[in-house]
Motif scaffolding. Sequence first.
Motif, PDB file in Angstrom:
ATOM      1  N   VAL A   2       0.950  -1.317  -0.197  1.00 38.93           N
ATOM      2  CA  VAL A   2       0.002  -0.001  -0.253  1.00 38.93           C
ATOM      3  C   VAL A   2       0.875   1.390   0.079  1.00 38.93           C
ATOM      4  N   ALA A   3       0.438   2.137  -0.683  1.00 37.43           N
ATOM      5  CA  ALA A   3       0.962   3.614  -0.833  1.00 37.43           C
ATOM      6  C   ALA A   3       0.446   4.620   0.151  1.00 37.43           C
ATOM      7  N   LEU A   4       1.157   5.232   1.172  1.00 37.83           N
ATOM      8  CA  LEU A   4       0.670   6.245   2.086  1.00 37.83           C
ATOM      9  C   LEU A   4       1.098   7.594   1.487  1.00 37.83           C
ATOM     10  N   GLN A   5       0.240   8.520   1.966  1.00 34.63           N
ATOM     11  CA  GLN A   5       0.520   9.757   1.484  1.00 34.63           C
ATOM     12  C   GLN A   5       0.230  10.746   2.735  1.00 34.63           C
ATOM     13  N   ILE A   6       1.129  11.739   2.984  1.00 30.30           N
ATOM     14  CA  ILE A   6       0.824  12.763   4.017  1.00 30.30           C
ATOM     15  C   ILE A   6       0.932  14.253   3.449  1.00 30.30           C
ATOM     16  N   ARG A   7      -0.147  14.796   3.421  1.00 25.58           N
ATOM     17  CA  ARG A   7      -0.259  16.114   2.876  1.00 25.58           C
ATOM     18  C   ARG A   7      -0.211  17.164   3.843  1.00 25.58           C
ATOM     19  N   ASP A   8      -0.071  18.612   3.488  1.00 25.05           N
ATOM     20  CA  ASP A   8       0.137  19.549   4.062  1.00 25.05           C
ATOM     21  C   ASP A   8       1.124  19.586   5.085  1.00 25.05           C
ATOM     22  N   VAL A   9       2.402  19.086   4.637  1.00 24.66           N
ATOM     23  CA  VAL A   9       3.657  18.882   5.425  1.00 24.66           C
ATOM     24  C   VAL A   9       4.396  20.540   5.086  1.00 24.66           C
ATOM     25  N   PRO A  10       4.685  21.276   6.060  1.00 17.55           N
ATOM     26  CA  PRO A  10       5.551  22.375   5.854  1.00 17.55           C
ATOM     27  C   PRO A  10       7.082  22.125   5.299  1.00 17.55           C
ATOM     28  N   GLU A  11       7.200  22.827   4.389  1.00 16.29           N
ATOM     29  CA  GLU A  11       8.616  22.696   3.795  1.00 16.29           C
ATOM     30  C   GLU A  11       9.644  22.776   4.457  1.00 16.29           C
ATOM     31  N   PRO A  12       9.702  23.479   5.673  1.00 20.64           N
ATOM     32  CA  PRO A  12      10.974  23.364   6.617  1.00 20.64           C
ATOM     33  C   PRO A  12      10.956  22.024   7.379  1.00 20.64           C
ATOM     34  N   LEU A  13       9.817  21.404   7.667  1.00 23.31           N
ATOM     35  CA  LEU A  13       9.697  20.161   8.106  1.00 23.31           C
ATOM     36  C   LEU A  13      10.291  18.963   7.314  1.00 23.31           C
ATOM     37  N   ARG A  14       9.556  19.144   5.950  1.00 24.31           N
ATOM     38  CA  ARG A  14      10.330  18.406   4.848  1.00 24.31           C
ATOM     39  C   ARG A  14      11.601  18.476   4.616  1.00 24.31           C
ATOM     40  N   ASP A  15      12.434  19.721   4.739  1.00 26.35           N
ATOM     41  CA  ASP A  15      13.680  19.793   4.385  1.00 26.35           C
ATOM     42  C   ASP A  15      14.482  19.284   5.619  1.00 26.35           C
ATOM     43  N   GLN A  16      13.777  19.339   6.998  1.00 30.02           N
ATOM     44  CA  GLN A  16      14.516  18.526   8.033  1.00 30.02           C
ATOM     45  C   GLN A  16      14.580  17.230   7.745  1.00 30.02           C
ATOM     46  N   LEU A  17      13.606  16.705   7.447  1.00 23.01           N
ATOM     47  CA  LEU A  17      13.500  15.040   7.198  1.00 23.01           C
ATOM     48  C   LEU A  17      14.267  14.800   6.016  1.00 23.01           C
ATOM     49  N   VAL A  18      14.448  15.328   5.151  1.00 21.79           N
ATOM     50  CA  VAL A  18      15.459  15.263   4.128  1.00 21.79           C
ATOM     51  C   VAL A  18      16.727  15.170   4.535  1.00 21.79           C
ATOM     52  N   ALA A  19      17.224  16.189   5.418  1.00 27.45           N
ATOM     53  CA  ALA A  19      18.503  16.280   6.006  1.00 27.45           C
ATOM     54  C   ALA A  19      18.838  14.968   6.864  1.00 27.45           C
ATOM     55  N   LEU A  20      17.849  14.433   7.735  1.00 32.48           N
ATOM     56  CA  LEU A  20      17.807  13.409   8.470  1.00 32.48           C
ATOM     57  C   LEU A  20      18.159  12.193   7.499  1.00 32.48           C
ATOM     58  N   ALA A  21      17.458  12.038   6.700  1.00 31.93           N
ATOM     59  CA  ALA A  21      17.592  10.954   5.830  1.00 31.93           C
ATOM     60  C   ALA A  21      18.982  10.708   5.018  1.00 31.93           C
ATOM     61  N   ARG A  22      19.060  11.836   4.528  1.00 32.88           N
ATOM     62  CA  ARG A  22      20.736  12.103   3.939  1.00 32.88           C
ATOM     63  C   ARG A  22      21.770  11.631   5.213  1.00 32.88           C
ATOM     64  N   GLN A  23      21.736  12.192   6.409  1.00 28.89           N
ATOM     65  CA  GLN A  23      22.597  11.824   7.496  1.00 28.89           C
ATOM     66  C   GLN A  23      22.770  10.078   7.590  1.00 28.89           C
ATOM     67  N   ARG A  24      21.699   9.641   7.410  1.00 30.21           N
ATOM     68  CA  ARG A  24      21.721   8.024   7.495  1.00 30.21           C
ATOM     69  C   ARG A  24      21.839   7.231   6.174  1.00 30.21           C
ATOM     70  N   GLY A  25      22.086   8.326   5.105  1.00 27.88           N
ATOM     71  CA  GLY A  25      22.493   7.685   3.613  1.00 27.88           C
ATOM     72  C   GLY A  25      21.126   6.803   3.254  1.00 27.88           C
ATOM     73  N   GLN A  26      20.094   7.637   3.519  1.00 31.76           N
ATOM     74  CA  GLN A  26      18.710   6.845   3.193  1.00 31.76           C
ATOM     75  C   GLN A  26      18.022   8.075   2.024  1.00 31.76           C
ATOM     76  N   SER A  27      17.348   7.572   1.242  1.00 31.48           N
ATOM     77  CA  SER A  27      16.212   8.467   0.760  1.00 31.48           C
ATOM     78  C   SER A  27      15.084   8.827   1.954  1.00 31.48           C
ATOM     79  N   LEU A  28      14.309   9.979   1.221  1.00 29.57           N
ATOM     80  CA  LEU A  28      13.449  10.266   2.239  1.00 29.57           C
ATOM     81  C   LEU A  28      12.301   9.038   2.466  1.00 29.57           C
TER      82      LEU A  28
END
Length: 88
Positions: A2-28
């Motif tokens: 199943v695919a899940l979708q999260i709507r209305d995520v503020p850009e700063p939160l998305r950017d922080q999650l992307v940065a955390l994913a990069r630190q772990r060497g993972q995709s978002l």
Amino acid sequence: MVALQIRDVPEPLRDQLVALARQRGQSLQAFLFDLVRDEARRQDNIAVLKQFSPATWDVAFTAQDVIVALDDERCERDSALDGPGARE
């Protein structure tokens, strides 16, 4: 699967999650999947722990009783170690 979708995520939160994913060497995607999976596992652990909650125990002593018993045993042990023939 199943695919899940999260709507209305503020850009700063998305950017922080992307940065955390990069630190772990993972995709978002992989990072968020791990977060969701780990949270679900924690809930399973909590359910198991609740099965063993004090309310389900049929015991006639309290935590304070255990503390007193341990303290008494430690005093006896210390007296025996400090008694005649104790090593220095």
